[in-house]
Design a protein around this motif. Sequence first.
Motif, PDB file in Angstrom:
ATOM      1  N   PHE A   5       0.806  -1.222   0.000  1.00  0.00           N
ATOM      2  CA  PHE A   5       0.000   0.000   0.000  1.00  0.00           C
ATOM      3  C   PHE A   5       0.840   1.273   0.000  1.00  0.00           C
ATOM      4  CE2 PHE A   5      -2.003   3.459   2.360  1.00  0.00           C
ATOM      5  CZ  PHE A   5      -3.175   3.639   1.643  1.00  0.00           C
ATOM      6  N   GLU A   6       1.883   1.307   0.813  1.00  0.00           N
ATOM      7  CA  GLU A   6       2.638   2.553   0.980  1.00  0.00           C
ATOM      8  C   GLU A   6       3.206   3.087  -0.328  1.00  0.00           C
ATOM      9  OE1 GLU A   6       2.609   4.510   3.422  1.00  0.00           O
ATOM     10  OE2 GLU A   6       1.583   3.200   4.839  1.00  0.00           O
ATOM     11  N   PRO A   7       3.866   2.269  -1.161  1.00  0.00           N
ATOM     12  CA  PRO A   7       4.349   2.816  -2.432  1.00  0.00           C
ATOM     13  C   PRO A   7       3.216   3.239  -3.368  1.00  0.00           C
ATOM     14  CG  PRO A   7       4.787   0.453  -2.294  1.00  0.00           C
ATOM     15  CD  PRO A   7       4.358   0.884  -0.942  1.00  0.00           C
ATOM     16  N   VAL A   8       2.058   2.540  -3.305  1.00  0.00           N
ATOM     17  CA  VAL A   8       0.914   2.943  -4.125  1.00  0.00           C
ATOM     18  C   VAL A   8       0.399   4.299  -3.660  1.00  0.00           C
ATOM     19  CG1 VAL A   8      -1.485   2.393  -4.729  1.00  0.00           C
ATOM     20  CG2 VAL A   8       0.253   0.574  -4.713  1.00  0.00           C
ATOM     21  N   ALA A   9       0.216   4.450  -2.354  1.00  0.00           N
ATOM     22  CA  ALA A   9      -0.295   5.717  -1.813  1.00  0.00           C
ATOM     23  C   ALA A   9       0.676   6.859  -2.084  1.00  0.00           C
ATOM     24  CB  ALA A   9      -0.557   5.571  -0.318  1.00  0.00           C
ATOM     25  N   ARG A  10       1.968   6.592  -1.922  1.00  0.00           N
ATOM     26  CA  ARG A  10       2.967   7.647  -2.163  1.00  0.00           C
ATOM     27  C   ARG A  10       2.940   8.121  -3.605  1.00  0.00           C
ATOM     28  NH1 ARG A  10       6.427   4.516   1.260  1.00  0.00           N
ATOM     29  NH2 ARG A  10       7.399   3.589  -0.600  1.00  0.00           N
ATOM     30  N   GLU A  11       2.699   7.207  -4.538  1.00  0.00           N
ATOM     31  CA  GLU A  11       2.653   7.603  -5.940  1.00  0.00           C
ATOM     32  C   GLU A  11       1.448   8.501  -6.222  1.00  0.00           C
ATOM     33  OE1 GLU A  11       4.314   7.828  -9.736  1.00  0.00           O
ATOM     34  OE2 GLU A  11       5.116   7.191  -7.784  1.00  0.00           O
ATOM     35  N   PHE A  12       0.314   8.185  -5.617  1.00  0.00           N
ATOM     36  CA  PHE A  12      -0.841   9.078  -5.753  1.00  0.00           C
ATOM     37  C   PHE A  12      -0.541  10.446  -5.143  1.00  0.00           C
ATOM     38  CE2 PHE A  12      -3.558   5.300  -6.533  1.00  0.00           C
ATOM     39  CZ  PHE A  12      -4.265   5.782  -7.624  1.00  0.00           C
ATOM     40  N   GLU A  13       0.071  10.448  -3.970  1.00  0.00           N
ATOM     41  CA  GLU A  13       0.392  11.714  -3.319  1.00  0.00           C
ATOM     42  C   GLU A  13       1.355  12.540  -4.161  1.00  0.00           C
ATOM     43  OE1 GLU A  13       1.906  10.314   0.369  1.00  0.00           O
ATOM     44  OE2 GLU A  13      -0.036   9.543   1.059  1.00  0.00           O
ATOM     45  N   ARG A  14       2.303  11.860  -4.798  1.00  0.00           N
ATOM     46  CA  ARG A  14       3.289  12.575  -5.611  1.00  0.00           C
ATOM     47  C   ARG A  14       2.646  13.182  -6.854  1.00  0.00           C
ATOM     48  NH1 ARG A  14       6.534  11.931  -9.972  1.00  0.00           N
ATOM     49  NH2 ARG A  14       5.639   9.902 -10.507  1.00  0.00           N
ATOM     50  N   LEU A  15       1.748  12.411  -7.486  1.00  0.00           N
ATOM     51  CA  LEU A  15       1.155  12.859  -8.738  1.00  0.00           C
ATOM     52  C   LEU A  15       0.002  13.846  -8.554  1.00  0.00           C
ATOM     53  CD1 LEU A  15       1.082   9.483 -10.731  1.00  0.00           C
ATOM     54  CD2 LEU A  15       2.676  11.392 -11.025  1.00  0.00           C
ATOM     55  N   VAL A  16      -0.598  13.855  -7.367  1.00  0.00           N
ATOM     56  CA  VAL A  16      -1.771  14.711  -7.144  1.00  0.00           C
ATOM     57  C   VAL A  16      -1.398  15.868  -6.221  1.00  0.00           C
ATOM     58  CG1 VAL A  16      -4.256  14.692  -6.608  1.00  0.00           C
ATOM     59  CG2 VAL A  16      -3.151  12.601  -7.356  1.00  0.00           C
ATOM     60  N   GLY A  17      -0.258  16.458  -6.471  1.00  0.00           N
ATOM     61  CA  GLY A  17       0.160  17.603  -5.673  1.00  0.00           C
ATOM     62  C   GLY A  17      -0.653  18.856  -5.921  1.00  0.00           C
ATOM     63  N   TYR A  18      -1.486  18.848  -6.957  1.00  0.00           N
ATOM     64  CA  TYR A  18      -2.286  20.023  -7.300  1.00  0.00           C
ATOM     65  C   TYR A  18      -3.558  20.138  -6.457  1.00  0.00           C
ATOM     66  CZ  TYR A  18      -3.783  16.168 -10.341  1.00  0.00           C
ATOM     67  OH  TYR A  18      -4.149  14.942 -10.825  1.00  0.00           O
ATOM     68  N   TYR A  19      -3.890  19.116  -5.663  1.00  0.00           N
ATOM     69  CA  TYR A  19      -5.012  19.201  -4.736  1.00  0.00           C
ATOM     70  C   TYR A  19      -4.477  19.205  -3.299  1.00  0.00           C
ATOM     71  CZ  TYR A  19      -8.095  17.768  -8.601  1.00  0.00           C
ATOM     72  OH  TYR A  19      -8.770  17.676  -9.787  1.00  0.00           O
ATOM     73  N   LYS A  20      -5.153  19.907  -2.428  1.00  0.00           N
ATOM     74  CA  LYS A  20      -4.769  19.953  -1.017  1.00  0.00           C
ATOM     75  C   LYS A  20      -5.168  18.665  -0.319  1.00  0.00           C
ATOM     76  CE  LYS A  20      -5.489  22.621   3.248  1.00  0.00           C
ATOM     77  NZ  LYS A  20      -6.203  23.767   3.858  1.00  0.00           N
ATOM     78  N   ARG A  21      -4.266  18.127   0.484  1.00  0.00           N
ATOM     79  CA  ARG A  21      -4.571  16.933   1.279  1.00  0.00           C
ATOM     80  C   ARG A  21      -5.604  17.268   2.349  1.00  0.00           C
ATOM     81  NH1 ARG A  21      -0.460  13.011   1.575  1.00  0.00           N
ATOM     82  NH2 ARG A  21      -1.692  11.940   3.173  1.00  0.00           N
ATOM     83  N   ALA A  22      -6.537  16.338   2.578  1.00  0.00           N
ATOM     84  CA  ALA A  22      -7.572  16.496   3.602  1.00  0.00           C
ATOM     85  C   ALA A  22      -7.228  15.585   4.771  1.00  0.00           C
ATOM     86  CB  ALA A  22      -8.942  16.168   3.023  1.00  0.00           C
ATOM     87  N   ALA A  23      -6.271  16.022   5.585  1.00  0.00           N
ATOM     88  CA  ALA A  23      -5.758  15.194   6.677  1.00  0.00           C
ATOM     89  C   ALA A  23      -6.833  14.875   7.702  1.00  0.00           C
ATOM     90  CB  ALA A  23      -4.571  15.886   7.347  1.00  0.00           C
TER      91      ALA A  23
END
Length: 455
Positions: free
Chosen positions: A337-355
């Motif tokens: 999961f972690e590498p999959v999630a990190r790739e989404f986070e890296r590619l979707v830097g144009y949206y703000k994270r909803a922590a």
Amino acid sequence: MSSSFFLVSLLLFLPLISSEITKISLSLHQFPQNSSPDPSQTFTRLAASSLIRAKHLKKPPHSQNALLSNTPLFPHSYGGYSISLNFGTPPQKISLLMDTGSDLVWLPCTNTYVCKNCSFANLPSKIAVFLPKSSSSSKLIGCKNPKCSWIHSQPNCGKCPPTSLANCSQVCPPYFVLYGSGSTAGLLLSETLNFPEKKVTDFAVGCSIFSTGQPAGVAGFGRGNSSLPTQLGLKRFSYCLVSHRLDDTGKSSSLVLDSTGGSDSGKDGLSYTPILKNPTVGSSAFAVYYYVGLRKVTVGGKSVEIPYRYLSQGSDGNGGTIVDSGTTFTFMEGHVFEPVAREFERLVGYYKRAADMEYRTGLRPCFDVSAEKSLKLPQLAFHFKGGADMALPLANYFSYVGNSGTVCLTIVTDGFTGDGFSGGPSIILGNFQQQNFFLEYDLAKERFGFRPQKC
């Protein structure tokens, strides 16, 4: 309740003529959801129940004594799918969860059935139960009956003569199954399973008289002897899951049972990947799962670096990928999961994270898209052995959560609970990711087929 209740209340039975199942289509319904004023709470429950089920699939309980079944059963996800089957003479219709991750078929049973902690919104206040004493075809399965060994590897038949079945009146010991967030217990019956213009006699079904956290029975579609496909001698079965509408249970899709044989390769646009061999050592519970060879995961067209040992299925059942209709959100071990999630986070830097939503639901990553008129998110795809590629529609792996304009990745991992789930399959492909795909389990040719399809 003691087994003597059944010995007194169940009568002798009239034989029925059975005929071979050829091809039957049944309606497949979403299992009712637990509604909530705050929709994000639904996703929180779905994430939690998916994790509970994943933990059990990866570490099913082992028998501790002669009364404990070695057949795995699992909790209902709020996002499960159910079918209605007709058992008995005359037929009694019972709604059951369709579950490819287990093998035993069991029913809420008798008018004194007790189910604790089974209050779920949108479910009837009184659970529909099967009444053996109202069926002329019900009979208890004996301890020496080979079908008893389907749920007890070594049933205690001490009162039975070693060589005589005719003089043995002892019934198959009760099963008591622990799983995830609940349990069920009962006795094994031989019954008639009724389909339109078809009757299947001597079908082994569990008659559960007590459950916790189980608002319905289970129709096991796994690879064991007691499963519905095995008992019916199916060559294949297929289904297409209608889209999850977390507040809508009125729509249905079809489940097809077929004993005529698997389809030709490539027919009807299906992509196939082999169903891998059952584990030969380790937990016997793993042997009922449908393992498939997931070779890589891509995000936005780029292959995610995942250690091979998690993608590869070992002979003990550890690692690898299974397909499970009873899990809602796909589960991935942390190392996947972690590498999959990190790739989404890296590619979707144009949206703000909803922590805040990630904390509330246990899903991540989540993004605030409240100001957006359209969504732009990377493609998620699974690539299987044999060249079968499953490119998921966006709605199958991201979903709006709550009323705040937030979208979250609908995949769960063990990190949410604070402890790792070691052992067992590394990836459990859940029904949320199976939405709007036609899926075929070709048992004769040992392959799993799929194609995108509006269900």
